[in-house]
Design an enzyme around this catalytic site. Structure first.
Site, mmCIF file in Angstrom:
data_model
loop_
_atom_site.group_PDB
_atom_site.id
_atom_site.type_symbol
_atom_site.label_atom_id
_atom_site.label_comp_id
_atom_site.label_asym_id
_atom_site.label_seq_id
_atom_site.Cartn_x
_atom_site.Cartn_y
_atom_site.Cartn_z
ATOM 1 N N HIS A 174 24.599 48.133 11.518
ATOM 2 C CA HIS A 174 23.548 47.629 10.625
ATOM 3 C C HIS A 174 22.230 47.624 11.403
ATOM 4 C CE1 HIS A 174 21.485 45.759 7.471
ATOM 5 N NE2 HIS A 174 22.295 44.750 7.171
ATOM 6 N N TYR A 179 16.981 42.881 10.394
ATOM 7 C CA TYR A 179 17.864 42.200 11.328
ATOM 8 C C TYR A 179 17.640 42.744 12.741
ATOM 9 C CZ TYR A 179 19.809 40.423 7.001
ATOM 10 O OH TYR A 179 19.945 39.822 5.773
ATOM 11 N N ARG A 226 23.002 52.331 9.292
ATOM 12 C CA ARG A 226 22.105 51.993 8.191
ATOM 13 C C ARG A 226 20.723 51.669 8.750
ATOM 14 N NH1 ARG A 226 22.827 47.432 3.336
ATOM 15 N NH2 ARG A 226 21.665 48.631 1.807
ATOM 16 N N GLY A 316 26.007 48.915 -5.296
ATOM 17 C CA GLY A 316 26.120 47.532 -4.858
ATOM 18 C C GLY A 316 26.604 46.580 -5.928
#
Length: 347
Positions: A174, A179, A226, A316
């Site tokens: 990720h 993040y 990602r 999603g």
């Protein structure tokens, strides 16, 4: 019109997907108090095994990566054993599943592990409160030292190995949505002047070290990534970010990953500094397998694949509302509409 979605797709010599639809990573906050997957999670994922690939909810690599309540981990034996039940159930139903490896960086909160601080590229706080726990205000993070960065790299690699030990078919790193890894790639959150900041090569250094460490541990064929070049989550867009991603994505392409995943909630958004949509920019910058997400339905996604805009479609929220999403699309059946109340339970 959706026929293209149901063709098999060869990621590499080790992995062939039975269709081009992926279940996007969907944070559910439903692990137990020790961040171990529950029996309800086993059933939840098993019901969705008709997807060509399931990407797990974001899963933290170590305790100080936690930024939301009850998000699962992949660092303890109990967590690994819990995930084994999930992967076994998915495989029994003919599916494939990757674990999404996660550290939230400056949007972690010490409340969750009883720590003194959170780690980030720079000591720049995010202005806001923790979702689902609005009483928790984000803190000013500690700028990670070179030694702490080296340990983070090792912990990503260990989490990748733990994922394979837990039966996952691979991992998705990720590196998106504001993040930790993404924080190194954006000027708004990376104010460093050392080897990890200031210019595209340095800002890409930590993310590339993570990728290389994971590849060394489990292989490039089992590794996805990602990214979100447009800084729309937990950060402010800066036109200079284009230079970082121009460099970073070309370096990623050399690694021959299983796929690159666009991390957008809405791919209809356009950004002047990227020349339009994020998926368009990524297709122009990266020539290998690209997965898109963000507001597509089966028909618009299939058409985009036909037009060579990307290769795989991640879905999603419709997967939350429709465990049998694949069957409904194949048989042209009406989908159950998603609503926020569905986040309260796993179905």
């Amino acid at each position: 019109m959706t026929t293209k979605l149901f063709e098999s797709y060869k990621l590499n010599d080790k992995i062939t997907l039975k269709n081009r639809i992926a279940m996007a990573p969907l944070t559910r906050c439903m692990a137990d108090a020790n961040l171990v997957p529950t029996d309800a999670m086993v059933e939840y994922y098993a019901k969705r095994a008709d997807a060509g690939l399931i990407i797990s909810e974001a899963t933290i690599i170590r305790p100080d990566g936690q930024g939301y309540p009850n998000t699962p981990g992949l660092y303890s034996e109990a967590q690994i054993e819990g995930w084994k039940k999930v992967t076994s159930a998915v495989h029994a139903n003919g599916g494939k599943i990757f674990a999404q490896l996660w550290h939230t960086g400056r949007v972690a909160h010490p409340y969750f592990w009883g720590g003194e601080y959170v780690l980030a590229p720079s000591a720049v706080a995010f202005d806001g409160t923790v979702p689902r726990m609005r009483e928790l205000v984000y803190t000013v993070p500690k700028e990670a030292t070179s030694e702490e960065i080296a340990q983070l790299v090792e912990d990503y690699a260990q989490a990748a190995q733990n994922a394979i030990d837990a039966g996952f078919d691979g991992v998705e790193i990720h590196g998106a949505n504001g993040y930790l890894i993404d924080q190194f790639l954006h000027f708004d959150t990376n104010h460093r002047s050392d080897e990890f900041g200031k210019n595209p090569e340095n800002m890409s250094r930590f993310p590339l070290k993570v990728i290389d460490a994971v590849i060394a541990r489990i292989g490039a064929e089992l590794t996805g990534l990602r990214v979100s070049p447009a800084g729309y989550a937990h950060m402010t867009t800066d036109a200079r970010d284009r230079q970082v991603f121009d460099y970073f994505l070309k370096e990623v392409e050399k690694r021959d990953l299983a796929y690159l995943h666009e991390g957008m909630f809405d791919d209809s958004m356009e950004f002047d500094f990227l020349g339009g949509k994020v998926s368009k920019y990524m297709r122009e910058t990266y020539s290998k397998t690209l997965m898109a997400v963000g507001g597509y339905d089966a028909e618009t996604g299939a058409q985009a694949i036909e037009n060579n805009k990307f290769d795989l479609l991640a879905i999603g929220r419709p997967f939350i509302a429709n465990p049998d999403y694949i069957s409904r699309v194949q048989h042209n059946q009406e989908l159950v509409a998603y609503n926020a109340a569905m986040l309260e339970t796993l179905v």
